[in-house]
Design a protein around this motif. Structure first.
Motif, PDB file in Angstrom:
ATOM      1  N   PHE A  57       0.824  -1.220   0.000  1.00  0.00           N
ATOM      2  CA  PHE A  57       0.000   0.000   0.000  1.00  0.00           C
ATOM      3  C   PHE A  57       0.859   1.272   0.000  1.00  0.00           C
ATOM      4  N   ALA A  59       3.024   2.386   2.004  1.00  0.00           N
ATOM      5  CA  ALA A  59       2.981   3.138   3.274  1.00  0.00           C
ATOM      6  C   ALA A  59       4.345   3.246   3.959  1.00  0.00           C
ATOM      7  N   ILE A  60       5.363   2.633   3.338  1.00  0.00           N
ATOM      8  CA  ILE A  60       6.693   2.697   3.965  1.00  0.00           C
ATOM      9  C   ILE A  60       7.682   3.263   2.955  1.00  0.00           C
ATOM     10  N   TRP A  69       7.025   5.616   8.162  1.00  0.00           N
ATOM     11  CA  TRP A  69       5.726   4.933   8.011  1.00  0.00           C
ATOM     12  C   TRP A  69       4.641   5.982   7.811  1.00  0.00           C
ATOM     13  N   LYS A  75      -2.865   0.065   5.955  1.00  0.00           N
ATOM     14  CA  LYS A  75      -4.105  -0.726   6.102  1.00  0.00           C
ATOM     15  C   LYS A  75      -3.996  -1.705   7.280  1.00  0.00           C
ATOM     16  N   HIS A  76      -2.923  -1.604   8.022  1.00  0.00           N
ATOM     17  CA  HIS A  76      -2.705  -2.417   9.237  1.00  0.00           C
ATOM     18  C   HIS A  76      -2.770  -3.924   8.984  1.00  0.00           C
ATOM     19  N   CYS A  77      -2.198  -4.337   7.850  1.00  0.00           N
ATOM     20  CA  CYS A  77      -2.136  -5.774   7.554  1.00  0.00           C
ATOM     21  C   CYS A  77      -0.996  -6.445   8.327  1.00  0.00           C
ATOM     22  N   ASP A  78      -0.060  -5.648   8.810  1.00  0.00           N
ATOM     23  CA  ASP A  78       1.099  -6.117   9.594  1.00  0.00           C
ATOM     24  C   ASP A  78       2.100  -6.960   8.799  1.00  0.00           C
ATOM     25  N   GLY A  79       2.037  -6.862   7.462  1.00  0.00           N
ATOM     26  CA  GLY A  79       3.051  -7.533   6.634  1.00  0.00           C
ATOM     27  C   GLY A  79       4.449  -7.038   6.986  1.00  0.00           C
ATOM     28  N   CYS A  80       4.582  -5.750   7.242  1.00  0.00           N
ATOM     29  CA  CYS A  80       5.894  -5.169   7.565  1.00  0.00           C
ATOM     30  C   CYS A  80       6.406  -5.669   8.917  1.00  0.00           C
ATOM     31  N   LYS A  91       5.874   0.808  12.392  1.00  0.00           N
ATOM     32  CA  LYS A  91       4.725   1.594  12.859  1.00  0.00           C
ATOM     33  C   LYS A  91       5.012   2.217  14.228  1.00  0.00           C
TER      34      LYS A  91
HETATM   35  S1  SF4 Z   1       0.838  -2.734   8.293  1.00  0.00           S
HETATM   36 FE1  SF4 Z   1       2.797  -2.394   7.274  1.00  0.00          FE
HETATM   37  S2  SF4 Z   1       2.680  -3.605   5.386  1.00  0.00           S
HETATM   38 FE2  SF4 Z   1       0.589  -3.411   6.145  1.00  0.00          FE
HETATM   39  S3  SF4 Z   1      -0.256  -1.598   5.136  1.00  0.00           S
HETATM   40 FE3  SF4 Z   1       0.610  -0.872   7.071  1.00  0.00          FE
HETATM   41  S4  SF4 Z   1       2.704  -0.277   6.591  1.00  0.00           S
HETATM   42 FE4  SF4 Z   1       1.971  -1.538   4.886  1.00  0.00          FE
END
Ligand code: SF4
Ligand code: SF4
Length: 278
Positions: A57, A59-60, A69, A75-80, A91
């Motif tokens: 997304f 976001a980084i 960040w 979108k707070h998927c926490d993949g990072c 985050k």
């Molecule tokens: S949680 Fe991390 S990977 Fe997921 S959208 Fe937010 S910044 Fe991107």
């Protein structure tokens, strides 16, 4: 200007102290508990860049040598967080007292106070003192959720500025405490006695972890200590739950209701009048 490093702010929480409270989670901890449920709050970002390409997304990003960040895109998927090998994730926000106050004022009519947690919030004690001073002027109470490693006897400003503490006593045995957290429990136990003596100990918490800790010894000894200090202090017995923990660090299972009830009865038998199982 002094800034706090914040992992997240939850506007309304009913599980972080009495009443409805805003909970502020600070980044960084000096313990490394085997069962930590928020391992992404343990360390500060070292800008290694590993998580840069983990976000779908956008976001980084890297600005200069700093990983940044973007909360609005996240979108707070926490993949990072999952790819970070440094027990953090990008985050983290550097916030001024004024910026945190703005968040608190938005919900002020609906809360009775704030609770600072972490990570280990007392590692940012100077920032907390300033924040507490301003929050109290709003007529709100300030509670501190801590691993007990900061010596409150030596941190008078912090101790005087806070209302009450929720203290983890993770193990009564110093060696076991060290195995679990990386640090011994000497200051933790001294804090329990000191905070109770000045009527600032609201609650003690112990996580029950089958096959890893000597849970019966812990609850027996910790409940005796609480009863000797003030039997009305709440003793919260928390079930270990595998959700969110680093499974490469710990091999345990959720304790049964029967085991928790047995431990609760043992604590009550030792004189604790306010024992809660969650
Ligand atoms: S949680 Fe991390 S990977 Fe997921 S959208 Fe937010 S910044 Fe991107
Ligand atoms: S969040 Fe973790 S992976 Fe990302 S830059 Fe910081 S330390 Fe590296």
């Amino acid at each position: 200007m002094l800034k706090g490093i914040v992992n997240k702010i939850i506007p309304f929480s009913s599980v972080d102290g009495p009443g409805n409270r805003t909970a502020i989670f600070f980044q960084g901890c000096n313990f490394d508990c085997l069962y930590c449920h928020n391992p992404e709050t343990i360390k500060r970002c070292v800008n290694c860049g590993t998580c840069l390409f983990s976000c779908n997304f956008d976001a980084i990003s890297m600005i200069g040598n700093t990983v940044v960040w973007n909360e609005d895109k996240c979108k707070h998927c926490d993949g990072c967080v999952r790819v970070c090998k440094n027990s953090c994730g990008p985050k983290q926000k550097r916030m001024s007292v004024g910026e945190i106050l703005k968040e608190i004022i938005k919900v002020k009519p609906f809360i009775s106070g704030i609770t600072v947690s972490g990570g280990e919030c007392t590692l940012q004690a100077e920032f907390l003192v300033d924040l507490f001073d301003k929050v109290k002027k709003l007529g709100l109470t300030v509670f501190v959720d801590t691993n007990g490693s900061t010596d409150f006897r030596k941190n008078k400003e912090l101790t005087e500025s806070m209302d009450k503490v929720m203290l983890d006593i993770k193990s009564f045995d110093s060696e076991e405490h060290k195995m679990l957290t990386g640090k011994d429990n000497n200051i933790v136990l001294e804090n329990a006695k000191y905070l109770a003596s000045i009527d600032k100990l609201y609650e003690v918490r112990t996580v029950v972890v089958p096959n890893v800790l000597d849970n019966y010894n812990n609850v027996n000894e910790i409940s005796k200590l609480i009863a000797s200090l003030n039997p009305e202090i709440r003793y919260k017995l928390i079930k270990y739950r595998p959700l969110g923990v680093r499974l490469d660090k710990i091999n345990s299972t959720q304790p049964t209701d029967g085991m928790m009830e047995e431990l609760k009865l043992a604590a009550e038998k030792n004189g604790c009048k306010n024992v809660l199982v969650i």
